[in-house]
Write an enzyme that holds these catalytic residues in place. Structure first.
Site, PDB file in Angstrom:
ATOM      1  N   LYS A 146     -21.947 -60.229   0.695  1.00 48.61           N
ATOM      2  CA  LYS A 146     -21.652 -59.069   1.162  1.00 48.61           C
ATOM      3  C   LYS A 146     -22.899 -58.165   1.589  1.00 48.61           C
ATOM      4  CE  LYS A 146     -21.356 -57.380  -3.640  1.00 48.61           C
ATOM      5  NZ  LYS A 146     -20.505 -57.302  -4.720  1.00 48.61           N
ATOM      6  N   TYR A 150     -47.154 -35.640   0.075  1.00 48.33           N
ATOM      7  CA  TYR A 150     -46.228 -34.528   0.145  1.00 48.33           C
ATOM      8  C   TYR A 150     -46.139 -34.061  -1.536  1.00 48.33           C
ATOM      9  CZ  TYR A 150     -44.517 -35.520   4.937  1.00 48.33           C
ATOM     10  OH  TYR A 150     -44.572 -35.539   6.191  1.00 48.33           O
TER      11      TYR A 150
HETATM   12  C1  LIG Z   1     -20.698 -58.452  -5.547  1.00 48.23           C
HETATM   13  C2  LIG Z   1     -19.550 -59.149  -6.335  1.00 48.23           C
HETATM   14  C3  LIG Z   1     -20.093 -60.616  -6.847  1.00 48.23           C
HETATM   15  C4  LIG Z   1     -21.272 -60.879  -6.905  1.00 48.23           C
HETATM   16  O1  LIG Z   1     -22.027 -60.155  -7.861  1.00 48.23           O
HETATM   17  P1  LIG Z   1     -23.492 -60.329  -8.398  1.00 48.23           P
HETATM   18  O2  LIG Z   1     -23.808 -59.483  -9.460  1.00 48.23           O
HETATM   19  O3  LIG Z   1     -24.382 -60.080  -7.037  1.00 48.23           O
HETATM   20  O4  LIG Z   1     -23.519 -61.912  -8.625  1.00 48.23           O
HETATM   21  C5  LIG Z   1     -19.021 -61.135  -7.209  1.00 48.23           C
HETATM   22  N1  LIG Z   1     -17.679 -60.593  -7.226  1.00 48.23           N
HETATM   23  C6  LIG Z   1     -17.446 -59.452  -6.646  1.00 48.23           C
HETATM   24  C7  LIG Z   1     -15.823 -58.925  -6.496  1.00 48.23           C
HETATM   25  C8  LIG Z   1     -18.320 -58.591  -6.019  1.00 48.23           C
HETATM   26  O5  LIG Z   1     -17.872 -57.386  -5.747  1.00 48.23           O
END
Ligand SMILES: *Cc1c(COP(=O)(O)O)cnc(C)c1O
Length: 357
Positions: free
Chosen positions: A35, A253
């Site tokens: 993702k 800044y």
């Molecule tokens: C993002 C996500 C994962 C993976 O999570 P990590 O902590 O990056 O391993 C697994 N399951 C779901 C539903 C997620 O949204």
């Protein structure tokens, strides 16, 4: 000459990290979570290095379609399911497995016209209170799902809130066990933290994300340093300016850093518009020309300043690593009050990406 900033994706590290996952979960199949454009690494860049996975998981339908178009023919899981009934045409066309966390999704699948039944992950809310059916409802939903002709295989899915910390998974696992008594579904529960630290959760499929990219699910690199995981992204740049400060001279800044005495500083072509955290305070670690040093003052949109006291040899053009092979992203994230997840996935589109074996 373009700006000297680059994100280098280490494909060998990604292959290695998938092997680490296999070592920790030898009996489970793996959904490689890609993702957020593979946590900022670029699905197009990394997917082939993960092709030994059993499937890919994400939540954006466009990313799922992209992966199909890039050539992946194996399973793809939509972690949040579909967002409207019309999406089912694409799920059907691209053969996507979908999470189902709400009654309307089950009804939409039952009502759809599909070329073949879909595989479905029934998501139960075991305590995180984000998505999923109430555990008391699992049996009823399962029975309904079993009767839907448009559904092929069913799997039980849940997600952990505290698998990376001292609380662990005990309470949520107990909720799952109670809800799933006599419900003989294969399970898919484990994120990265549970994959590494809670083997009792592994089930049929694990769903690791962050560890494939070589960062820690807990935000602390020490927690994973001995696992063999390797950072998959190095964000690097160069020194493009050098200033010689006198006592009392200020930097950046707001003038938020002021020199206590004579001090040589470097200016790096990297700022928050590249994805470097603006909240990184003075003292955030940074690697300059082979030496670990620290940032100074406020991070600008396009630049940040570093202390050259420990590396007096540095000249214009010296190499800077903001995070990566020599400096775990977790250490920068900790200094900035966030996690490697956020820094990696926020890598800006303007940063050129190169891959190396
Ligand atoms: C993002 C996500 C994962 C993976 O999570 P990590 O902590 O990056 O391993 C697994 N399951 C779901 C539903 C997620 O949204």
């Amino acid at each position: 000459m373009p700006r000297p900033i680059t994100a280098t994706i280490h494909l060998g590290a990604i292959e290695n990290n998938l092997q680490v996952v296999r070592r920790f979960a030898p009996g489970a199949k793996v959904w490689a979570v890609v993702k957020a454009n593979a946590y900022g690494h670029g699905i197009n860049h990394v997917w082939r290095s993960m092709a030994q996975t059993d499937g890919f998981a994400m939540l954006d339908l466009a990313e799922a379609v992209l992966l199909r178009e890039l050539g992946w023919q194996g399973p793809i899981l939509l972690l949040e399911g579909f967002f409207q009934p019309q999406d089912l045409a694409l799920l059907d066309r691209y053969r996507l497995t979908t999470a189902v966390h709400s009654d309307w999704q089950l009804a939409a699948i039952a009502d759809a016209t599909l070329s073949a039944p879909l595989n479905v992950y029934l998501k139960v809310n075991s305590g995180m209170n984000r998505l999923g059916f109430a555990p008391e409802r699992l049996r009823e939903v399962w029975q309904r799902a079993q009767a839907v002709a448009n559904i092929a295989e069913l799997t039980l899915m849940s997600h952990f809130a505290t698998a990376d910390g001292p609380e662990g998974v005990t309470q949520q696992m107990a909720t799952i066990e109670t809800a799933a008594t006599d419900i003989p579904l294969p399970r898919c529960l484990a994120n990265s933290a549970a994959t590494l630290w809670h083997p009792s959760t592994h089930g049929r499929w694990v769903r690791p994300g962050i560890i494939l990219y070589g960062a820690s699910p807990s935000g602390c690199w020490n927690d994973v340093a001995a696992t063999g995981l390797q950072p998959a992204m190095t964000l690097s740049s160069e020194i493009i300016g050098i200033q010689q400060l006198k006592s009392g001279d200020r930097v950046g800044y707001g003038g938020r850093y002021s020199a206590a005495g004579a001090q040589r500083i470097g200016v790096v072509a990297c700022g928050y518009a590249d994805g470097y955290p603006r909240h990184a305070p003075t003292g955030t670690p940074v690697w300059v020309d082979g030496v670990l040093t620290r940032t100074l003052g406020t991070v600008s949109m396009d630049m940040l300043a570093v202390d050259l006291t420990p590396c007096p040899q540095v000249e214009l053009g010296a190499e800077v690593e903001l995070w990566g092979k020599r400096l775990p992203v977790d250490e920068v994230a900790t200094a900035a009050g966030t996690l490697g997840y956020e820094l990696l996935s926020a890598l800006a589109a303007r940063v050129p990406v190169v891959t190396e074996a």
